[in-house]
Structure formats: C-alpha cells, structure tokens
Design a protein around this motif. Sequence first.
Motif, PDB file in Angstrom:
ATOM      1  N   GLY A  98       0.818  -1.209   0.000  1.00 30.14           N
ATOM      2  CA  GLY A  98       0.000   0.000   0.000  1.00 30.14           C
ATOM      3  C   GLY A  98       0.842   1.244   0.000  1.00 30.14           C
ATOM      4  O   GLY A  98       2.061   1.199  -0.149  1.00 30.14           O
ATOM      5  N   ALA A  99       0.174   2.395   0.144  1.00 32.80           N
ATOM      6  CA  ALA A  99       0.862   3.673   0.119  1.00 32.80           C
ATOM      7  C   ALA A  99       0.091   4.673   0.952  1.00 32.80           C
ATOM      8  O   ALA A  99      -1.134   4.598   1.047  1.00 32.80           O
ATOM      9  CB  ALA A  99       0.980   4.189  -1.304  1.00 32.80           C
ATOM     10  N   ALA A 100       0.824   5.576   1.568  1.00 32.44           N
ATOM     11  CA  ALA A 100       0.170   6.665   2.297  1.00 32.44           C
ATOM     12  C   ALA A 100       0.983   7.919   2.032  1.00 32.44           C
ATOM     13  O   ALA A 100       2.210   7.901   2.122  1.00 32.44           O
ATOM     14  CB  ALA A 100       0.134   6.370   3.786  1.00 32.44           C
ATOM     15  N   VAL A 101       0.286   8.989   1.669  1.00 31.61           N
ATOM     16  CA  VAL A 101       0.997  10.239   1.426  1.00 31.61           C
ATOM     17  C   VAL A 101       0.246  11.361   2.122  1.00 31.61           C
ATOM     18  O   VAL A 101      -0.986  11.389   2.126  1.00 31.61           O
ATOM     19  CB  VAL A 101       1.207  10.482  -0.092  1.00 31.61           C
ATOM     20  CG1 VAL A 101      -0.080  10.413  -0.854  1.00 31.61           C
ATOM     21  CG2 VAL A 101       1.909  11.784  -0.358  1.00 31.61           C
ATOM     22  N   VAL A 102       1.006  12.227   2.789  1.00 34.63           N
ATOM     23  CA  VAL A 102       0.418  13.347   3.518  1.00 34.63           C
ATOM     24  C   VAL A 102       1.038  14.632   2.999  1.00 34.63           C
ATOM     25  O   VAL A 102       2.255  14.727   2.862  1.00 34.63           O
ATOM     26  CB  VAL A 102       0.679  13.226   5.037  1.00 34.63           C
ATOM     27  CG1 VAL A 102       0.014  14.379   5.779  1.00 34.63           C
ATOM     28  CG2 VAL A 102       0.187  11.898   5.563  1.00 34.63           C
ATOM     29  N   MET A 103       0.176  15.598   2.682  1.00 34.90           N
ATOM     30  CA  MET A 103       0.662  16.869   2.127  1.00 34.90           C
ATOM     31  C   MET A 103       0.194  18.021   2.994  1.00 34.90           C
ATOM     32  O   MET A 103      -0.881  17.954   3.581  1.00 34.90           O
ATOM     33  CB  MET A 103       0.024  17.085   0.744  1.00 34.90           C
ATOM     34  CG  MET A 103       0.823  16.663  -0.423  1.00 34.90           C
ATOM     35  SD  MET A 103      -0.201  16.790  -1.898  1.00 34.90           S
ATOM     36  CE  MET A 103      -0.312  18.553  -2.098  1.00 34.90           C
ATOM     37  N   ASP A 104       0.977  19.073   3.042  1.00 30.99           N
ATOM     38  CA  ASP A 104       0.478  20.304   3.637  1.00 30.99           C
ATOM     39  C   ASP A 104      -0.366  21.000   2.557  1.00 30.99           C
ATOM     40  O   ASP A 104       0.171  21.425   1.538  1.00 30.99           O
ATOM     41  CB  ASP A 104       1.650  21.198   4.072  1.00 30.99           C
ATOM     42  CG  ASP A 104       1.178  22.375   4.912  1.00 30.99           C
ATOM     43  OD1 ASP A 104       0.094  22.922   4.587  1.00 30.99           O
ATOM     44  OD2 ASP A 104       1.864  22.730   5.889  1.00 30.99           O
ATOM     45  N   ALA A 105      -1.676  21.103   2.810  1.00 34.10           N
ATOM     46  CA  ALA A 105      -2.574  21.638   1.773  1.00 34.10           C
ATOM     47  C   ALA A 105      -2.293  23.110   1.503  1.00 34.10           C
ATOM     48  O   ALA A 105      -2.656  23.638   0.463  1.00 34.10           O
ATOM     49  CB  ALA A 105      -4.026  21.453   2.196  1.00 34.10           C
ATOM     50  N   ARG A 106      -1.612  23.776   2.426  1.00 33.17           N
ATOM     51  CA  ARG A 106      -1.366  25.216   2.266  1.00 33.17           C
ATOM     52  C   ARG A 106      -0.160  25.519   1.380  1.00 33.17           C
ATOM     53  O   ARG A 106       0.080  26.643   1.005  1.00 33.17           O
ATOM     54  CB  ARG A 106      -1.146  25.852   3.651  1.00 33.17           C
ATOM     55  CG  ARG A 106      -2.346  25.735   4.558  1.00 33.17           C
ATOM     56  CD  ARG A 106      -1.964  25.997   6.005  1.00 33.17           C
ATOM     57  NE  ARG A 106      -1.005  25.003   6.501  1.00 33.17           N
ATOM     58  CZ  ARG A 106      -0.550  24.984   7.732  1.00 33.17           C
ATOM     59  NH1 ARG A 106      -0.928  25.898   8.601  1.00 33.17           N
ATOM     60  NH2 ARG A 106       0.309  24.061   8.116  1.00 33.17           N
ATOM     61  N   SER A 107       0.640  24.486   1.102  1.00 36.91           N
ATOM     62  CA  SER A 107       1.854  24.759   0.333  1.00 36.91           C
ATOM     63  C   SER A 107       2.215  23.663  -0.661  1.00 36.91           C
ATOM     64  O   SER A 107       3.079  23.861  -1.509  1.00 36.91           O
ATOM     65  CB  SER A 107       3.034  24.936   1.299  1.00 36.91           C
ATOM     66  OG  SER A 107       3.189  23.754   2.043  1.00 36.91           O
ATOM     67  N   GLY A 108       1.565  22.498  -0.584  1.00 33.55           N
ATOM     68  CA  GLY A 108       1.954  21.390  -1.447  1.00 33.55           C
ATOM     69  C   GLY A 108       3.141  20.615  -0.907  1.00 33.55           C
ATOM     70  O   GLY A 108       3.634  19.702  -1.560  1.00 33.55           O
ATOM     71  N   GLU A 109       3.624  20.984   0.286  1.00 27.89           N
ATOM     72  CA  GLU A 109       4.764  20.257   0.857  1.00 27.89           C
ATOM     73  C   GLU A 109       4.343  18.846   1.256  1.00 27.89           C
ATOM     74  O   GLU A 109       3.329  18.664   1.914  1.00 27.89           O
ATOM     75  CB  GLU A 109       5.297  20.993   2.094  1.00 27.89           C
ATOM     76  CG  GLU A 109       5.912  22.331   1.752  1.00 27.89           C
ATOM     77  CD  GLU A 109       6.423  23.073   2.988  1.00 27.89           C
ATOM     78  OE1 GLU A 109       6.216  22.575   4.111  1.00 27.89           O
ATOM     79  OE2 GLU A 109       7.013  24.150   2.799  1.00 27.89           O
ATOM     80  N   ILE A 110       5.139  17.860   0.850  1.00 26.01           N
ATOM     81  CA  ILE A 110       4.825  16.474   1.202  1.00 26.01           C
ATOM     82  C   ILE A 110       5.448  16.170   2.566  1.00 26.01           C
ATOM     83  O   ILE A 110       6.657  16.268   2.746  1.00 26.01           O
ATOM     84  CB  ILE A 110       5.355  15.509   0.122  1.00 26.01           C
ATOM     85  CG1 ILE A 110       4.596  15.763  -1.184  1.00 26.01           C
ATOM     86  CG2 ILE A 110       5.190  14.070   0.574  1.00 26.01           C
ATOM     87  CD1 ILE A 110       5.143  15.002  -2.373  1.00 26.01           C
ATOM     88  N   LEU A 111       4.594  15.835   3.528  1.00 28.06           N
ATOM     89  CA  LEU A 111       5.069  15.633   4.901  1.00 28.06           C
ATOM     90  C   LEU A 111       5.450  14.179   5.146  1.00 28.06           C
ATOM     91  O   LEU A 111       6.324  13.893   5.955  1.00 28.06           O
ATOM     92  CB  LEU A 111       3.976  16.046   5.897  1.00 28.06           C
ATOM     93  CG  LEU A 111       3.521  17.504   5.787  1.00 28.06           C
ATOM     94  CD1 LEU A 111       2.318  17.751   6.682  1.00 28.06           C
ATOM     95  CD2 LEU A 111       4.655  18.435   6.174  1.00 28.06           C
ATOM     96  N   ALA A 112       4.751  13.278   4.478  1.00 30.43           N
ATOM     97  CA  ALA A 112       5.074  11.863   4.640  1.00 30.43           C
ATOM     98  C   ALA A 112       4.812  11.171   3.317  1.00 30.43           C
ATOM     99  O   ALA A 112       3.888  11.535   2.587  1.00 30.43           O
ATOM    100  CB  ALA A 112       4.225  11.244   5.746  1.00 30.43           C
ATOM    101  N   TYR A 113       5.656  10.173   3.023  1.00 35.11           N
ATOM    102  CA  TYR A 113       5.623   9.535   1.703  1.00 35.11           C
ATOM    103  C   TYR A 113       5.982   8.080   1.936  1.00 35.11           C
ATOM    104  O   TYR A 113       7.148   7.706   1.931  1.00 35.11           O
ATOM    105  CB  TYR A 113       6.653  10.253   0.830  1.00 35.11           C
ATOM    106  CG  TYR A 113       6.658   9.904  -0.637  1.00 35.11           C
ATOM    107  CD1 TYR A 113       5.994  10.717  -1.557  1.00 35.11           C
ATOM    108  CD2 TYR A 113       7.369   8.806  -1.119  1.00 35.11           C
ATOM    109  CE1 TYR A 113       6.029  10.437  -2.913  1.00 35.11           C
ATOM    110  CE2 TYR A 113       7.402   8.523  -2.466  1.00 35.11           C
ATOM    111  CZ  TYR A 113       6.734   9.347  -3.360  1.00 35.11           C
ATOM    112  OH  TYR A 113       6.782   9.073  -4.706  1.00 35.11           O
TER     113      TYR A 113
END
Lengths: 585, 405
Positions: A254-269
């Motif tokens: 599987g995969a999980a990705v977390v982004m900061d919606a305010r900047s597009g920064e990927i917090l976890a990949y």
Amino acid sequence: MTKAKTNSRLLIFILIVVLGILLSSLFNLQIIQGANYALIAEKNFLRIKSLPPVRGEIYDRNYLPIAVNKPSINLYISPGNIINRDSVSVFVSQQFDVKLEKIKKIIYKNRFRLYNEVLLVQDVNYLQVVNVSEKFDEYPSLEFKTENKREYAYNNHFTGYVGRISETEYEKRKERGYSINSLIGKNGLEKYYEEKLRGENGYHILQVDASGKSLKFFKHNLHKAPAHGVDMILTIDNELQNYISSIMPKDIPGAAVVMDARSGEILAYVSKPDFDQNMFIGNLSAKDWNRLMNDPNTPMLDRIIHGTYPPGSVFKTITALLGLQKGIIDKDTKLAHCDGGMQIGNRYFKCWHKHGHGKLNVVDAIKYSCDVFFYDLSLKLELEEFGRFTKQNFLTNKTGVDLPGERDGFFPTKQWYVDHYGKYVNILGQKVNLSIGQGELLVTPLEVCAHYATIASDGLWRQPHMLKRFIKDQYEEDFIYEELRLPSSREHLAIVQDALYQTVNGRYGTGTAASLPNVAVYGKTGSAENHMGKTTHAWFAGYASWENPEIAFCIFLENGGHGGSAAAPIARKIVQLYDKIRQEN
Amino acid sequence: MINLKQFNWVILLMLIVIMLLGVVAIYTASSTKTESGFEMKNYYLKQLVWILIALVALVTIQFIPGAIFDLLILPGYILANLLLVIVLFMPEINGSHRWISFSWINFQPSELAKITSILLMSKLIGKHQLSEAGILLRSFAVILPPVILILLEPDLGTSIIFFVIMFAILAVSELPLFYLLIMASPIFSIITSFSIPLFIIYILVLVFVLYRTRLANIIIGFVVAINSFIALLTPFIWRGLKEYQQNRILTFIDPARDPFGAGYHIIQSKIAIGSGGFSGKGWLLGTQKNLNFLPEHHTDFIFSVIGEEFGFLGCTFILILYFLFLIQIAKSVSDLNRNENRYAVVGFLAYLTFQLFVNIGMNIGIVPATGIPLPFISYGGSNLLINVIAMGVILKYLNERSVFV
C-alpha cells in the motif's frame, strides 16, 4: 620593377621569416630540449589528479538526517601496476569475500585504463584492512582509500540511492567531471537532484620528476578545490513518516501520502512494502538482489507515483464537481431512485448497497457513496469533456512532483474505446463505470492526494514537492512551487467540502472510522474493483482542518478491502499524530 | 575556360602531396596502441573521401567562366552572412555557436565567410583610381558584418583572421602603408597603457614616424589624441570587467595561468613534440598520443602527433614542403595583371599562412591556444573543402591571367 614584382618579393621574404621562426622553435624544442622532454614523456610526470566533491546530504524539515555521508574504506586497483591478473583477482576475492567473476570482470573491463585507479571493493571493514595489509607488498596494484559512503536513515521510496556509474552514464557525463569510479543517483531524489547534490570536481596538478623535484611548468593555480554538493532540506517530517511506516498493515502492499494543503509540501511519503536502500551501497549480493526482484509484492515499486490504480469512489468528487459546473445538478437536485442498482440500456448496474439508497442529492450521494446517483449523472456528461476535466484537475495528469519517472495514469477517450472494443462499443456503459472511478480509469495515489488538497484550499492547486530548500554555507535557495486556480467555483467546492465532512462526521457516513472529537476531518472512502485480485483496493482520501484546513492525505491499500474499514482508521491515526505534533510546536 | 598549357600543375601537385601526408598523420592520430594491437577510428577514410570531393570542386571551378564566377561573389558573400546569422540560433557546442549541424555534416559558416569576404573585398578595391578613403570604407564595409557576427558566436580567434586578411590585402593595395600603421596604432596603445613610461615612449615613436611620412600636423594631432584617449580609457574598462573576464584575457596572453584548461594541453603538446627528438618515435608509436593526453589530436593538435612520431626531421620536411608550396603561390602573385585577382591571391596566402603559423605555434607553445586547424592537414571536411576551393580560385586566376593582358 613593377609593384606586383615587389609584392612577390615581400611575400616570399615574410614567408621565409615565418618558416625560420617555426623551424628555430622546433629545433629548440626537439633538439636542444628533446632529451629532457623525452624523459618527461617516458615517466609521464605531468598528471592532473581530480579531487571528487563530497555529496550533499539530505535532511527532513526539522534538519534530522535522512541520507548522510559516513566514512568508509574502499579498495582500488591500478591496472597499470598489475603483475598477474589472475592472482590478484583470487587474492581480492578470497580476502574480501566477493565473487571471483565480478572482480575479474572489473579488472578485464578496465585493462586499458593503465593510469587510472579503479574502484574494486567498497566499504571494506576495518579488521579486513588490518588483516591484509601485511600481504599488500605482493600486490602493488592494490590500494586502500578512505572515502565517504552514503547511509540512509530509514527505508523509503523518495530518496532513491546512489550507485556506481554505468558505462553508458559515464560516456554521457565524462565531460562534466565524472570518473569511472563516480557514484551517481540511480533513482528518487538522488537522481532528480543529482547535479546539485554532486557538486563539482576539484583538480590538482602533479609535476614532479623521479627525484621529487618540481618541474615547474605551471607556477600558480595548481590546485582547484572541489565544490562540494549542496545539502537538501526536505518537506518530509521524519516523525510522521516513521509513524505511518509503522502503522501500515504488515502484510498488505500500500501507500500513504500526507501533504500540507497550504503549500503542497509532502510531509510523509510511505510506500509498502519497502526495502533497505543501504543494501545497494557497497556490494549487493546476488541473493538479496534476486529476493528483491522476485518478491511478488514488488518492494522496489514506489506505489505513490509509479503505481497506477483504479480510484473507485474517491473519484466521485470529480464527477460531482463536473455535474455542478455544467449546471446538470445543483445542491438540491435529486437524481434517479436507487433500489440497489439502475437499469441502463440492456444492462443492470449495481450499487454497492444492495438494499438501495432511494433518491439522494449530491451531498448525501457522496456521504453514502451511492453509485446510482453518479450513474445517472454520467448519462448527461460527455466523455471527452469528462476526460478533459479530470486532467485539468491533475488526475491522470502528472503533478510535477520533484521525483523522476512520475506516471500520468489513464482516462480513456472515445477513440481508445473504438480501437480496443470495436466500432459498436457502448460508450454509455463505459461512462457509467468511469463516473464511480472504475472502468479503465487509472490514477496515482499522489494525484488523489493533491486533488483533495485542492478541495481543501478552495480550488487553489499547488504542486506537490519534496524539496523545501537547498542550503550550503551562506547559500540558500527555496523551492518555488507552482500555484494554479482550478476551474471549480468556491460555491461548488463548498458543496463537496460539506459532503466530505458529512462522510466522516455524519450519521451512517461511510468514513466515520476517521472521525476525531477535536479535529474536523473531511474525507472520502473508495473500494475499487480491480484485475489484480478478488478483494477491492481500499482508498481513503481527504483532509483535516483546525482553524483552517492544514493537511491532505491519501491512504491506499492494494487489495486491502473496504476504504471505510481498512483505510479510514489509518487516516484517523495520522491526523491524531499530526494534531499532537502541531500542539507541541 | 581552362588553358591546360598555362595551368599551374606544380601548385596542384604539391597541394595533393600535402593533403596525403595529412591523411598519413590522421591515420596514426586516430589509432591507439593497446595490449592486443591497434584500435583504429576511421577518420582517415573520411578524410580521403573529403579530399576527393574537394578535388572535384577544385576542377569544377576551373570550368566556370570568369564572368559568371564574378557574378557569384556577391550572392556567396550574402549567403555566408545569412548562415552566420542562422548559426547563432544553433545549439551551443563547447560554449559557442559555431557549427551548423546536419545529420551527416558539420559546417562552420565562418569558413565560407572567409573566402567570400576575400573575393568581395578584392573585387571592390581592385578598381583603379579609388580614393584612399574609398578603399578603406569598402574594406571595412566588407569585413565588419561577418566579424561582428562571428564575435557574437563568440569566436575571437576567427574574427582576428579577418583583420589579418584585410591588413595583408591593404598592404599590397594602392593604399599608402602609414594608414595601416595608424589603424594598428590603438592596439599598441592598449598594450602600453599599463605602463605610463612605455606609453610615452610609444607615442613619441608614433609621432616621429608619422612626422617622417610628411603627414599634415592636424592629422598627426588627431591620431595622437585618439591614442591617448584609448590609453586613458583602458584601465577603466579593465577595472569594469568581471574577474572571470579579466582571467580569460590574461589566460589568452599567458596560457600557463590556466593549468586545467588550454595551458595543460599546450604543455602536453610541447612534451609530445619535444620528446620526438631528432628522428621521432616512429609511425604509430607516439606514447603521448597513445595515452590520450591530448584531446582532438586528429584535428587541432595533429602537428603534435607528427612531431612526436617523425621528430625534427619529419617536421622540417613537412614545413619546408609546405613553405615551398606557399612560396610558389607568392611567386605567382607577380604574374597576375588584374589588381582584384592579385589582392584575392594575397588574401588567401595571408589566410593560409596565418592559420599555419597560429596552429603550429600553438602546438609548440609560442602562440596562445585558439581553435584554429592546420590547413590541408587537420581532420575536418568543411574546413578542407573551403581551403581547397580557395586553392581552386587561385589556380583559376593564374590560369586565366593571359585573357586580360
């Protein structure tokens, strides 16, 4: 005497002077100094030695290490000094436990590079060095050097890894200071930012004769220091990254990705299963390599951008937004009655809920994930426009993340159907499937995450990215991400946002397993049928809001079951940890 | 039309011998000695094909009637300048835009610009009873467009060739010599401006020479004023330059400043030639060459291979042969009755001699490194073709001389 005659005499005079200059210079060079130069040529004393730069390191957003350099001892061979090829090969193979064929192959391939040093064994341990040092006198071609090796703090799919340059890569890059022993980013960020990370070679000129006396061809600038690579600060948060890595189910890819919606920064990949990139540093054994390549769960595959999957119901937001934009539906429009399915043409399309949902508006249709509502809506949508709108929203369209080899995904066109299913293909039935994220539709988890981040930020799309900034001494350069206003209006997005809130927090919503008492979680479940197995892919995508929306996430489990039960609880845990991190800061 | 009795076979024969010696040098330059024998690249075969093509072009030129050939000069010149504009939009190779690349040929438009400029300038200033100002204006009008376009590439070495050609033609033209002196004087002003006493001595010498030529005082005053102005300005311009620009100019003057670039190559070339000694290391056996210390040893550094493998004897043989060939051309200048033909032949002669001197000078370390090949010997199709075409024009003019007596 005519002028022309004078001309000829003048020209001949000049020519003879030029010839005289050249011949006397040659006489000086070849006759007077000839012996001296012959000696220099024979002993080959004048040599440029290149000084490799130190590769830039990679850190997370809090300056914690992800990929760093550690000292290592490497064994080199100078092909010009080999006394006996076979005996040195056997010696190295036995002492350092490397396959004989491999050593022989390296030596054979570099047999003409008489004046180069060729990397033979990487990362020799210290005890081995001590053990063999006594026997080194018999093998003047071998030499140890202390250099740097790459070390990765944890398994991941975004840094990639470095490896020894291949012959084809070397041919392409030798002008840029790479040597046959250079390490080069093979994939991930190491490849994408190769030039920045690598830096530039320095040089040193050796000009001494046998007695150690300087020849003094050049008096100045004999040394050019290497420009070391630039360090990278990523947007990744190691704490969040490692936590997610630990809570992902052990046995399901599987995969999980977390982004900061305010900047597009990927917090976890996080992509699972993963592999230890450190295996590729030094000598990867054939056994390990085969294990990695033959694992049916493909641990080397980065499922976030290199895997494409049917999105299932997480795609319904797109169908809904297009319906709203075209004016086919508004907030209150109720479409076809769901009695557990819907008859379209000569085929009966089932809803996932066999008892039926009745007549629903768009908010409830998303909340309960009713398929019939979207079936009915799709009948009024035009296929090509549907595809265009999907692409505009960066689904089935590269997000432009700063990683190599990102895939598009796929949205079929009418032509594609005609080519594959013949002239009399029933487009209506295909649209019905596409409307709920099934059929031939394929997307990447990152595209889904970026889509939900865009919903969270009222239609402002931001390019997902891994790099926060480059730093080196005084130099700093921030990553500039792209921003784009997508076509959906705020009004329409508000309707979808409401529906996503209801899905998680409303009674009987499909995503209630993600709800939290103190954080507003928005989300959509998906359970996508697929060719890979009998169980559905589990999806959960959405975002979490405190005063304002902050993070968007997408969780994907390959043949993991239902989004609501398998993926949504993971999202809940992620938001919980983020909430804790947020309070600490 | 061609007049076989009057055709200068000696020049043609010497040319062919020189080109074939070049093929021998390219053959050895493109071989590398390895443990198991020799590794060859097929540059020498390509060069042979180019020699054939070039000779066909040379013969063809002999059959073009003089009047038609005259008509072709201006269009050729315009075409060359158009190509020089186009080349600026071509992809960069080694930091400049010099090459137009098709799939099978790489071509430098500056080559075509050189011969068409020589021909056009000779034609324009060859007419009798031109005023001195007229000669100067026409010369600059022809030379400046290609020079400016080539400086934009940027390629300083090639643009200097244009000035050398212009000086050579003007030197044999009806223009009094002191004009050339005046034109060259600012160059010395720039060089001497770094030392005030040296500059004062230089200005005094200049005034003395100009005074001896019985020039009007006002013109002498004008020349001195311009030179002083340039000399005063130079330090300011120098300080205004970025450090890397200053370094580039200093390296041009003293290659030893640049041990990792051109300077290193020149020293390796000197070692190769010097180690050849009296009789050389023998064909195919040059050690410097085989170790690949020099890049491009089949093009710009071909002379280092000759020097290493054939020694002082071989170099002297080739140089003397080459100069006998050039002296043959120089001798023939006095046979030409038409001004414009004489100017053109002198232009070509200057162009060949200058390239020869700069290339060999670079190989033996007495001239700064520039990317100028050795005419007729270095590997390279378009350069060879253009040079042989220039020879074709010279032979044509020599052949046609009686027609206009």
